[in-house]
Write a protein that holds these residues in place. Structure first.
Motif, mmCIF file in Angstrom:
data_model
loop_
_atom_site.group_PDB
_atom_site.id
_atom_site.type_symbol
_atom_site.label_atom_id
_atom_site.label_comp_id
_atom_site.label_asym_id
_atom_site.label_seq_id
_atom_site.Cartn_x
_atom_site.Cartn_y
_atom_site.Cartn_z
ATOM 1 N N LEU A 1 3.265 -36.993 28.647
ATOM 2 C CA LEU A 1 2.843 -36.079 27.584
ATOM 3 C C LEU A 1 1.956 -34.971 28.149
ATOM 4 C CD1 LEU A 1 2.838 -35.312 24.596
ATOM 5 C CD2 LEU A 1 0.883 -36.863 24.289
ATOM 6 N N ALA A 2 1.052 -35.329 29.032
ATOM 7 C CA ALA A 2 0.167 -34.327 29.646
ATOM 8 C C ALA A 2 0.988 -33.276 30.391
ATOM 9 C CB ALA A 2 -0.823 -35.005 30.590
ATOM 10 N N TYR B 1 -8.353 -32.385 32.342
ATOM 11 C CA TYR B 1 -9.254 -32.588 31.216
ATOM 12 C C TYR B 1 -8.516 -32.570 29.880
ATOM 13 C CZ TYR B 1 -12.547 -31.502 34.888
ATOM 14 O OH TYR B 1 -13.247 -31.487 36.075
ATOM 15 N N GLY B 2 -7.183 -32.460 29.928
ATOM 16 C CA GLY B 2 -6.387 -32.399 28.701
ATOM 17 C C GLY B 2 -6.436 -31.036 28.043
ATOM 18 N N MET B 3 -6.794 -30.014 28.792
ATOM 19 C CA MET B 3 -6.993 -28.678 28.251
ATOM 20 C C MET B 3 -6.010 -27.700 28.887
ATOM 21 S SD MET B 3 -9.905 -29.077 26.394
ATOM 22 C CE MET B 3 -10.997 -27.670 26.409
ATOM 23 N N LYS B 4 -5.908 -26.511 28.296
ATOM 24 C CA LYS B 4 -5.121 -25.426 28.868
ATOM 25 C C LYS B 4 -5.604 -24.108 28.288
ATOM 26 C CE LYS B 4 -0.955 -24.587 26.787
ATOM 27 N NZ LYS B 4 0.439 -24.830 26.494
ATOM 28 N N THR B 5 -5.123 -23.021 28.847
ATOM 29 C CA THR B 5 -5.504 -21.688 28.394
ATOM 30 C C THR B 5 -4.514 -21.187 27.354
ATOM 31 O OG1 THR B 5 -6.487 -21.204 30.529
ATOM 32 C CG2 THR B 5 -5.955 -19.315 29.141
ATOM 33 N N TYR B 6 -5.054 -20.620 26.287
ATOM 34 C CA TYR B 6 -4.292 -19.959 25.226
ATOM 35 C C TYR B 6 -4.837 -18.537 25.084
ATOM 36 C CZ TYR B 6 -3.256 -24.754 23.573
ATOM 37 O OH TYR B 6 -2.854 -26.055 23.462
ATOM 38 N N VAL B 7 -4.222 -17.766 24.201
ATOM 39 C CA VAL B 7 -4.806 -16.489 23.816
ATOM 40 C C VAL B 7 -5.149 -16.571 22.332
ATOM 41 C CG1 VAL B 7 -4.478 -14.005 23.560
ATOM 42 C CG2 VAL B 7 -3.634 -15.170 25.608
ATOM 43 N N PHE B 8 -6.421 -16.340 22.031
ATOM 44 C CA PHE B 8 -6.956 -16.355 20.677
ATOM 45 C C PHE B 8 -6.951 -14.918 20.179
ATOM 46 C CE2 PHE B 8 -10.322 -16.182 17.533
ATOM 47 C CZ PHE B 8 -10.158 -17.362 16.836
ATOM 48 N N VAL B 9 -6.349 -14.690 19.018
ATOM 49 C CA VAL B 9 -6.226 -13.341 18.476
ATOM 50 C C VAL B 9 -6.947 -13.269 17.135
ATOM 51 C CG1 VAL B 9 -4.608 -11.554 17.696
ATOM 52 C CG2 VAL B 9 -3.948 -13.117 19.556
ATOM 53 N N TRP C 1 -8.702 -18.229 25.698
ATOM 54 C CA TRP C 1 -9.391 -19.366 25.076
ATOM 55 C C TRP C 1 -8.915 -20.640 25.747
ATOM 56 C CZ3 TRP C 1 -7.615 -23.224 21.381
ATOM 57 C CH2 TRP C 1 -8.653 -23.954 20.801
ATOM 58 N N TYR C 2 -9.835 -21.542 26.027
ATOM 59 C CA TYR C 2 -9.557 -22.806 26.704
ATOM 60 C C TYR C 2 -9.711 -23.925 25.682
ATOM 61 C CZ TYR C 2 -10.078 -26.256 30.542
ATOM 62 O OH TYR C 2 -9.932 -27.307 31.406
ATOM 63 N N GLY C 3 -8.597 -24.557 25.317
ATOM 64 C CA GLY C 3 -8.639 -25.588 24.281
ATOM 65 C C GLY C 3 -7.733 -26.752 24.615
ATOM 66 N N SER C 4 -7.713 -27.725 23.743
ATOM 67 C CA SER C 4 -6.907 -28.918 23.943
ATOM 68 C C SER C 4 -5.427 -28.571 24.063
ATOM 69 C CB SER C 4 -7.098 -29.886 22.772
ATOM 70 O OG SER C 4 -6.178 -30.955 22.880
ATOM 71 N N ALA C 5 -4.788 -29.104 25.083
ATOM 72 C CA ALA C 5 -3.352 -28.880 25.267
ATOM 73 C C ALA C 5 -2.555 -29.559 24.158
ATOM 74 C CB ALA C 5 -2.912 -29.388 26.633
#
Length: 152
Positions: A30-31, A39-47, A131-135
């Motif tokens: 799943l990861a 850390y179970g995280m990834k980068t997104y873009v927050f708009v 933004w760095y949040g939960s994958a």
């Protein structure tokens, strides 16, 4: 000898306190599927979507732009490029809504936003942030489709 044993005991105790813990529920498949880091995280873009500069009163243009905006949201969700979208309540900063885009660069996000008629017509103006949040954030979409009773 006693001092050495005491220092070793202290060092081992400190190491145990600060050692990283391994998650017993960790699912490596799943990861990997969700592109999670350790850390179970990834980068997104927050708009943040703000009120744009277009002050047109042309009802047909406004309606078609926002109908296209909603259709674009649907398409991006189906393509797994849009993870979160929603309107903001009235506020003094003229923020209208948010997106969390499932891309890792501002450039990728800008390309996706070029397909939004309300942005192209300047009824909405995007501000983009990494933004760095939960994958696992994308996993909520399946559940969210099961809890709405009335479509708006």
């Amino acid at each position: 000898m006693k001092l050495t044993l005491t220092l070793v005991t202290i060092a081992l105790s400190i190491n145990a306190v600060f050692a990283q813990k391994t998650n017993p529920n960790y699912d490596p498949e799943l990861a990997t599927e969700l592109k999670a880091d350790d850390y179970g995280m990834k980068t997104y873009v927050f708009v943040i979507l703000k009120t744009g500069t277009n002050e047109s009163k042309d009802e047909e243009l406004i309606n078609s732009s926002f109908a296209g905006h909603m259709a674009n949201i649907k398409r991006l969700v189906e393509e797994n490029k849009l993870i979160v979208a929603g309107p903001m309540l009235k506020n003094e900063k003229n923020y209208r809504g948010i997106f969390i885009l499932n891309v890792s660069t501002i450039k990728e996000a800008e390309l996706l936003l070029q397909s939004d008629p309300a942005i192209l017509e300047k009824f909405l103006e995007p501000e983009l942030f990494l933004w760095y949040g939960s994958a696992a954030l994308s996993e909520y979409l399946e559940a969210s489709d099961k809890i709405w009773k009335t479509k708006y």
